[in-house]
Design an enzyme around this catalytic site. Structure first.
Site, PDB file in Angstrom:
ATOM      1  N   ARG A 181     -11.286 -18.930 -25.180  1.00 16.41           N
ATOM      2  CA  ARG A 181     -11.418 -17.996 -24.046  1.00 16.41           C
ATOM      3  C   ARG A 181     -10.645 -18.458 -22.801  1.00 16.41           C
ATOM      4  O   ARG A 181     -11.080 -18.263 -21.673  1.00 16.41           O
ATOM      5  CB  ARG A 181     -12.898 -17.779 -23.678  1.00 16.41           C
ATOM      6  CG  ARG A 181     -13.730 -17.178 -24.765  1.00 16.41           C
ATOM      7  CD  ARG A 181     -13.263 -15.783 -25.183  1.00 16.41           C
ATOM      8  NE  ARG A 181     -13.918 -15.388 -26.418  1.00 16.41           N
ATOM      9  CZ  ARG A 181     -13.396 -15.604 -27.625  1.00 16.41           C
ATOM     10  NH1 ARG A 181     -12.218 -16.162 -27.768  1.00 16.41           N
ATOM     11  NH2 ARG A 181     -14.039 -15.232 -28.702  1.00 16.41           N
ATOM     12  N   SER A 231     -20.369 -10.692 -24.666  1.00 13.48           N
ATOM     13  CA  SER A 231     -21.082 -11.968 -24.558  1.00 13.48           C
ATOM     14  C   SER A 231     -20.991 -12.453 -23.118  1.00 13.48           C
ATOM     15  O   SER A 231     -19.893 -12.596 -22.582  1.00 13.48           O
ATOM     16  CB  SER A 231     -20.441 -13.034 -25.450  1.00 13.48           C
ATOM     17  OG  SER A 231     -20.521 -12.626 -26.781  1.00 13.48           O
ATOM     18  N   GLU A 301     -18.858 -16.399 -19.335  1.00 17.67           N
ATOM     19  CA  GLU A 301     -17.537 -15.945 -19.759  1.00 17.67           C
ATOM     20  C   GLU A 301     -17.102 -14.823 -18.802  1.00 17.67           C
ATOM     21  O   GLU A 301     -15.923 -14.628 -18.542  1.00 17.67           O
ATOM     22  CB  GLU A 301     -17.633 -15.406 -21.193  1.00 17.67           C
ATOM     23  CG  GLU A 301     -16.317 -14.986 -21.785  1.00 17.67           C
ATOM     24  CD  GLU A 301     -16.456 -14.493 -23.218  1.00 17.67           C
ATOM     25  OE1 GLU A 301     -17.098 -15.179 -24.046  1.00 17.67           O
ATOM     26  OE2 GLU A 301     -15.917 -13.414 -23.508  1.00 17.67           O
TER      27      GLU A 301
HETATM   28  P1  FAD Z   1     -10.552  -7.543 -17.394  1.00 22.17           P
HETATM   29  O1  FAD Z   1     -12.018  -7.711 -17.658  1.00 22.17           O
HETATM   30  O2  FAD Z   1     -10.144  -6.401 -16.552  1.00 22.17           O
HETATM   31  O3  FAD Z   1      -9.963  -8.875 -16.767  1.00 22.17           O
HETATM   32  C1  FAD Z   1     -10.192 -10.135 -17.379  1.00 22.17           C
HETATM   33  C2  FAD Z   1      -9.283 -11.157 -16.698  1.00 22.17           C
HETATM   34  O4  FAD Z   1      -7.932 -10.886 -17.045  1.00 22.17           O
HETATM   35  C3  FAD Z   1      -9.329 -11.072 -15.164  1.00 22.17           C
HETATM   36  O5  FAD Z   1      -9.180 -12.379 -14.672  1.00 22.17           O
HETATM   37  C4  FAD Z   1      -8.097 -10.252 -14.798  1.00 22.17           C
HETATM   38  O6  FAD Z   1      -7.593 -10.560 -13.510  1.00 22.17           O
HETATM   39  C5  FAD Z   1      -7.134 -10.711 -15.879  1.00 22.17           C
HETATM   40  N1  FAD Z   1      -6.093  -9.731 -16.208  1.00 22.17           N
HETATM   41  C6  FAD Z   1      -6.230  -8.551 -16.843  1.00 22.17           C
HETATM   42  N2  FAD Z   1      -5.036  -7.950 -17.007  1.00 22.17           N
HETATM   43  C7  FAD Z   1      -4.113  -8.786 -16.451  1.00 22.17           C
HETATM   44  C8  FAD Z   1      -2.705  -8.740 -16.280  1.00 22.17           C
HETATM   45  N3  FAD Z   1      -1.971  -7.701 -16.694  1.00 22.17           N
HETATM   46  N4  FAD Z   1      -2.088  -9.770 -15.668  1.00 22.17           N
HETATM   47  C9  FAD Z   1      -2.805 -10.837 -15.210  1.00 22.17           C
HETATM   48  N5  FAD Z   1      -4.149 -10.927 -15.335  1.00 22.17           N
HETATM   49  C10 FAD Z   1      -4.792  -9.915 -15.946  1.00 22.17           C
HETATM   50  N6  FAD Z   1     -14.252 -10.565 -25.791  1.00 22.17           N
HETATM   51  C11 FAD Z   1     -13.853 -11.299 -26.856  1.00 22.17           C
HETATM   52  O7  FAD Z   1     -13.039 -12.230 -26.688  1.00 22.17           O
HETATM   53  N7  FAD Z   1     -14.322 -11.046 -28.113  1.00 22.17           N
HETATM   54  C12 FAD Z   1     -15.198 -10.032 -28.360  1.00 22.17           C
HETATM   55  O8  FAD Z   1     -15.582  -9.829 -29.497  1.00 22.17           O
HETATM   56  C13 FAD Z   1     -15.634  -9.241 -27.256  1.00 22.17           C
HETATM   57  N8  FAD Z   1     -16.522  -8.220 -27.441  1.00 22.17           N
HETATM   58  C14 FAD Z   1     -16.893  -7.455 -26.383  1.00 22.17           C
HETATM   59  C15 FAD Z   1     -17.769  -6.383 -26.597  1.00 22.17           C
HETATM   60  C16 FAD Z   1     -18.142  -5.567 -25.542  1.00 22.17           C
HETATM   61  C17 FAD Z   1     -19.083  -4.411 -25.793  1.00 22.17           C
HETATM   62  C18 FAD Z   1     -17.627  -5.811 -24.245  1.00 22.17           C
HETATM   63  C19 FAD Z   1     -17.989  -4.898 -23.097  1.00 22.17           C
HETATM   64  C20 FAD Z   1     -16.776  -6.871 -24.013  1.00 22.17           C
HETATM   65  C21 FAD Z   1     -16.394  -7.703 -25.080  1.00 22.17           C
HETATM   66  N9  FAD Z   1     -15.530  -8.793 -24.878  1.00 22.17           N
HETATM   67  C22 FAD Z   1     -15.120  -9.537 -25.961  1.00 22.17           C
HETATM   68  C23 FAD Z   1     -15.095  -9.170 -23.517  1.00 22.17           C
HETATM   69  C24 FAD Z   1     -13.792  -8.465 -23.032  1.00 22.17           C
HETATM   70  O9  FAD Z   1     -13.604  -7.228 -23.712  1.00 22.17           O
HETATM   71  C25 FAD Z   1     -12.590  -9.350 -23.250  1.00 22.17           C
HETATM   72  O10 FAD Z   1     -12.685 -10.549 -22.499  1.00 22.17           O
HETATM   73  C26 FAD Z   1     -11.264  -8.663 -22.873  1.00 22.17           C
HETATM   74  O11 FAD Z   1     -10.190  -9.429 -23.338  1.00 22.17           O
HETATM   75  C27 FAD Z   1     -11.115  -8.421 -21.366  1.00 22.17           C
HETATM   76  O12 FAD Z   1      -9.987  -7.570 -21.206  1.00 22.17           O
HETATM   77  P2  FAD Z   1      -9.878  -6.526 -20.005  1.00 22.17           P
HETATM   78  O13 FAD Z   1      -8.579  -5.819 -20.163  1.00 22.17           O
HETATM   79  O14 FAD Z   1     -11.075  -5.680 -19.931  1.00 22.17           O
HETATM   80  O15 FAD Z   1      -9.766  -7.518 -18.789  1.00 22.17           O
END
Ligand code: FAD
Length: 310
Positions: A181, A231, A301
């Protein structure tokens, strides 16, 4: 200074790409959080370069004064919101396409599900793990998102990102510092614009059935019917966060509208009317109680944006 910013943003972006006082609960999967002073939609490299130059000229600092949003699926925004500029990539950055027999170029704002579907349609295997992770490619790269034995590290070959000086960089796999992560992007304030993914030839029906199998697993184990950020805690070495939380007697424990899911103790859910403060206090309570019962320190996380009372 804000007046200055208004005027300068308007010189770079179309009017409908600049939103003031945007409610961040509309952009997070927790469905909580107050307003961001500015929420701007950036749809091309040219716009991004102009914005980064402007932010630098105005001495605005990454994370303090501006913040890059992905799909908001790992983010808890304070109820007071964010006194700065949220950058939301869209347009060109949402695209993904095939660039060779088994290569995909994915924009940072493309959703994992779209990339997984493109891979399946082109009979490429290796990205099924990300089909059910509800984030963007940008967020997945920052987090080295992973599930069911797969992680971004296994499939990403290079990443494109602009640094704070608005210079485009290409980072290859050995420079990405992927770990559990985490990635180099946790340390560097780069704006990721996309990446190259390499997959293997597979059979469409097998790819489809693996995606369905993983989807069923999620539906049966995770409280997908409630808003959450997945998580809440990282997996502590040698333990499972959910099990530690359950063993501390916290199944169903709640603070305001935030609750430890009855279905999966590793998830903090919004029962409907939670505030970010409820979620934050519940996270702190869980950490304290789990530490008392097991001696293990859980680290979130979920990423915080804005001010939270310590
Ligand atoms: P955000 O939440 O919007 O941002 C996360 C971080 O990335 C922030 O620091 C943001 O500033 C940065 N960021 C985003 N885009 C950019 C960019 N273009 N440039 C620079 N920085 C950027 N995660 C897992 O790893 N495995 C799983 O199985 C999993 N299951 C999930 C299930 C559910 C129901 C939910 C709600 C979440 C789950 N997650 C899981 C957590 C989440 O989906 C992941 O961490 C995902 O990768 C976050 O992506 P996001 O685009 O939503 O990023």
């Amino acid at each position: 200074m804000r007046f200055d910013l208004d005027e300068k943003l308007a010189g770079i972006l179309p009017e409908d790409s600049i939103i003031k006082n945007e409610d961040m609960s509309r952009h997070t999967t927790f469905r909580t959080g107050g307003p961001a002073d500015y929420f701007i939609k950036i749809s091309s490299d040219e716009e991004l370069v102009s914005i980064l130059n402007l932010l630098k000229e105005m001495k605005m600092k990454p994370k303090e004064d501006y913040y890059v949003l992905g799909n908001g699926s790992n983010l808890l925004v304070s109820d007071a919101g964010f006194r700065g500029v949220v950058l939301s990539l869209c347009g060109d950055f949402s695209k993904c396409s095939m660039t060779g027999d088994n290569h995909i170029k994915a924009g940072a704002a493309a959703l994992n599900v779209a990339v997984a579907n493109l891979a399946r349609d082109n009979e490429l295997t290796g990205f099924e793990f990300a089909h059910g992770i509800p984030g963007s490619i940008g967020g997945a790269l920052v987090m080295n998102a992973g599930a069911y034995g797969g992680e971004m590290k296994q499939v990403v070959r290079s990443v494109y990102a602009f640094d704070e000086n608005a210079s485009l960089r290409k980072l290859d796999l050995d420079e990405l510092e992927f770990g559990y992560r985490t990635s180099i992007f946790k340390k560097k304030n780069y704006v990721i614009t996309g990446c190259d993914i390499e997959l293997k030839k597979g059979k469409k029906n097998e790819i489809e059935s693996l995606m369905n199998e993983l989807k069923e697993k999620r539906i049966s184990k995770q409280p997908l019917e409630y808003p959450s950020a997945g998580s809440t805690f990282k997996r502590p070495e040698g333990y499972f966060a959910g099990k530690l939380i359950e063993d501390a007697g916290l199944r169903g424990y709640s603070v305001g509208g935030a609750q430890v899911s009855e279905k999966h103790c590793g998830f903090v859910i919004n029962k409907g009317n939670a505030t970010s403060e409820d979620v934050y206090r519940l996270i702190s309570d869980i950490q304290e109680k789990v530490f008392k019962s097991s001696g293990v320190k859980l680290s979130p996380e979920v990423i915080l944006l804005g001010d939270f009372e310590k």
